[in-house]
Design a protein around this motif. Sequence first.
Motif, short mmCIF file in Angstrom:
data_model
loop_
_atom_site.label_atom_id
_atom_site.label_comp_id
_atom_site.label_asym_id
_atom_site.label_seq_id
_atom_site.Cartn_x
_atom_site.Cartn_y
_atom_site.Cartn_z
N VAL A 1 -7.80 -20.92 20.96
CA VAL A 1 -7.08 -20.52 19.74
C VAL A 1 -6.13 -19.39 20.15
O VAL A 1 -6.58 -18.33 20.57
N GLN A 2 -4.84 -19.65 20.03
CA GLN A 2 -3.86 -18.70 20.54
C GLN A 2 -3.03 -18.09 19.40
O GLN A 2 -2.23 -18.79 18.79
N ASP A 3 -3.27 -16.83 19.11
CA ASP A 3 -2.44 -16.06 18.16
C ASP A 3 -2.22 -16.81 16.85
O ASP A 3 -1.09 -16.91 16.37
N VAL A 4 -3.30 -17.33 16.27
CA VAL A 4 -3.15 -18.16 15.08
C VAL A 4 -3.15 -17.33 13.80
O VAL A 4 -4.02 -16.49 13.58
N THR A 5 -2.15 -17.60 12.97
CA THR A 5 -2.10 -17.06 11.63
C THR A 5 -2.10 -18.25 10.68
O THR A 5 -1.45 -19.26 10.94
N TYR A 6 -2.91 -18.12 9.61
CA TYR A 6 -2.97 -19.23 8.65
C TYR A 6 -3.20 -18.70 7.24
O TYR A 6 -4.08 -17.88 7.01
N THR A 7 -2.38 -19.18 6.31
CA THR A 7 -2.53 -18.84 4.89
C THR A 7 -2.68 -20.13 4.11
O THR A 7 -1.90 -21.07 4.33
N TYR A 8 -3.69 -20.20 3.23
CA TYR A 8 -3.86 -21.40 2.42
C TYR A 8 -2.68 -21.55 1.47
O TYR A 8 -2.19 -20.54 0.94
N PRO A 9 -2.23 -22.80 1.24
CA PRO A 9 -1.11 -22.99 0.31
C PRO A 9 -1.50 -22.52 -1.09
O PRO A 9 -2.66 -22.67 -1.50
N VAL A 10 -0.53 -21.94 -1.82
CA VAL A 10 -0.79 -21.45 -3.17
C VAL A 10 -0.83 -22.65 -4.12
O VAL A 10 0.00 -23.55 -4.02
N GLN A 11 -1.84 -22.65 -5.01
CA GLN A 11 -1.90 -23.72 -6.01
C GLN A 11 -0.77 -23.52 -7.03
O GLN A 11 -0.48 -22.38 -7.39
N PRO A 12 -0.15 -24.63 -7.51
CA PRO A 12 0.88 -24.47 -8.53
C PRO A 12 0.28 -23.83 -9.78
O PRO A 12 -0.81 -24.20 -10.21
N ARG A 13 0.99 -22.84 -10.35
CA ARG A 13 0.45 -22.13 -11.51
C ARG A 13 1.11 -22.63 -12.79
O ARG A 13 2.15 -23.25 -12.76
N LYS A 14 0.45 -22.30 -13.91
CA LYS A 14 1.01 -22.73 -15.20
C LYS A 14 2.34 -22.01 -15.44
O LYS A 14 2.51 -20.85 -15.08
N VAL A 15 3.27 -22.74 -16.08
CA VAL A 15 4.58 -22.17 -16.37
C VAL A 15 4.41 -20.95 -17.27
O VAL A 15 3.57 -20.92 -18.15
N GLY A 16 5.20 -19.93 -17.03
CA GLY A 16 5.19 -18.76 -17.91
C GLY A 16 4.21 -17.69 -17.48
O GLY A 16 4.25 -16.57 -17.98
N ARG A 17 3.33 -18.02 -16.56
CA ARG A 17 2.39 -16.98 -16.12
C ARG A 17 3.06 -16.05 -15.12
O ARG A 17 3.94 -16.45 -14.38
N GLU A 18 2.61 -14.83 -15.14
CA GLU A 18 3.14 -13.82 -14.22
C GLU A 18 2.93 -14.26 -12.78
O GLU A 18 1.90 -14.87 -12.45
N GLN A 19 3.90 -13.97 -11.95
CA GLN A 19 3.72 -14.24 -10.52
C GLN A 19 2.60 -13.35 -9.98
O GLN A 19 2.61 -12.14 -10.20
N GLU A 20 1.62 -13.95 -9.34
CA GLU A 20 0.54 -13.13 -8.79
C GLU A 20 0.94 -12.60 -7.42
O GLU A 20 1.94 -13.01 -6.85
N SER A 21 0.13 -11.67 -6.91
CA SER A 21 0.45 -11.09 -5.61
C SER A 21 0.45 -12.18 -4.53
O SER A 21 -0.27 -13.18 -4.67
N PRO A 22 1.27 -12.02 -3.49
CA PRO A 22 1.38 -13.09 -2.49
C PRO A 22 0.03 -13.35 -1.83
O PRO A 22 -0.80 -12.45 -1.73
N PRO A 23 -0.20 -14.63 -1.42
CA PRO A 23 -1.51 -14.96 -0.85
C PRO A 23 -1.76 -14.21 0.45
O PRO A 23 -0.84 -13.93 1.22
N VAL A 24 -3.04 -13.90 0.67
CA VAL A 24 -3.43 -13.15 1.86
C VAL A 24 -3.77 -14.15 2.97
O VAL A 24 -4.44 -15.14 2.71
N PRO A 25 -3.30 -13.91 4.20
CA PRO A 25 -3.66 -14.84 5.28
C PRO A 25 -5.18 -14.88 5.49
O PRO A 25 -5.84 -13.83 5.47
N ALA A 26 -5.71 -16.08 5.68
CA ALA A 26 -7.14 -16.23 5.98
C ALA A 26 -7.41 -15.96 7.45
O ALA A 26 -8.50 -15.54 7.83
N LEU A 27 -6.42 -16.21 8.31
CA LEU A 27 -6.50 -15.86 9.73
C LEU A 27 -5.26 -15.07 10.08
O LEU A 27 -4.14 -15.43 9.68
N LEU B 1 -4.22 -26.81 10.30
CA LEU B 1 -3.28 -26.57 11.40
C LEU B 1 -2.64 -25.20 11.24
O LEU B 1 -2.41 -24.74 10.11
N PRO B 2 -2.37 -24.52 12.35
CA PRO B 2 -1.84 -23.16 12.27
C PRO B 2 -0.46 -23.08 11.62
O PRO B 2 0.34 -24.01 11.76
#
Length: 288
Positions: free
Chosen positions: A9-35, A70-71
């Motif tokens: 495993v070489q220098d891997v960064t991975y963030t799970y894709p953000v689930q689509p949110r309901k229209v009109g809801r406030e933008q939440e804080s950006p997703p945190v990388p899991a790796l 996948l990374p």
Amino acid sequence: MSTSLLIDVQDVTYTYPVQPRKVGREQESPPVPALRDISVRIQQGEYVVILGHNGSGKSTLARQCNALLLPDEGRVLVAGMDTRDPSCQRTIRERVGMIFQNPDNQLIATVVEDDVAWGLTVRGYAASEIRTRVDSALEAVGIAHLRQLPPHQLSGGQRQRLAIAGILALQPSCIIADEATSMLDPFSRQEMARLFATLHRELGLTIVQVTHLLEEAVYAERIVVMEQGRVLDDGTPAQIFGDLERLRALKLIIPDPLRLVARLRRAGFDLAPGAVSNEEIAREIAHA
Ligand SMILES: Nc1ncnc2c1ncn2[C@@H]1O[C@H](COP(=O)(O)OP(=O)(O)OP(=O)(O)O)[C@@H](O)[C@H]1O
Ligand SMILES: [Mg+2]
């Protein structure tokens, strides 16, 4: 033991894709990388425990090791094959088999031996080869006598053994067990840890056991401690268990034998750093 590199495993960064949110809801804080820029190398034939509390990224790392994820950045090589290369992914998943928490999600057929045969059948193996492999896989995990039963009549520990047999039948280089013992009672959990140790010793399999339980790490040759998607520590059980305060700070529960060792040391017993089970402690005291 051979020292060829199996998982790189070489220098891997991975963030799970953000689930689509309901229209009109406030933008939440950006997703945190899991790796986060993580590097781990596992040699063929090693027995490694990946240890860390909930959410530290253990499962994400495990899934990167057999191309289930996948990374985003960096790369993962399995026996030199890049997990991002679609033409390698099937071979990678056969070389590195995974078992998960719930055995019932991994069982397919209505009879034990058919379940072990399933992966071979869909890959088109000859009947005689299937029979040979199923026999030796069931023997290896100690449930050959249950081969004619429906899986639902097996205990949780036996069903987890069955899941392992299904993977062994594909003759992998490595088994990754992701919290595979967490639904079992303490006795079956210990038996499972012993089974991993046996498969490692007798079949030369690379074992990667993911857990948040320190007591499961006792049989490993090496412990990789994760925290917030990074490797925090990497060493032998004796090295890792040598600093209980550090493990406590990582919200890991310290098992009784390790507490006992710490107390005995404070009381003046000169115990070797390798004493991490009740048996070893007793031996150490007898020799003190
Ligand atoms: N499918 C997913 N979608 C979005 N985020 C996820 C998903 N799976 C895990 N995460 C997040 O990624 C981070 C790492 O999770 P991961 O499951 O790898 O940790 P873990 O160490 O295996 O935890 P646990 O001990 O609970 O199994 C966590 O912050 C988690 O919330
Ligand atoms: Mg997990």
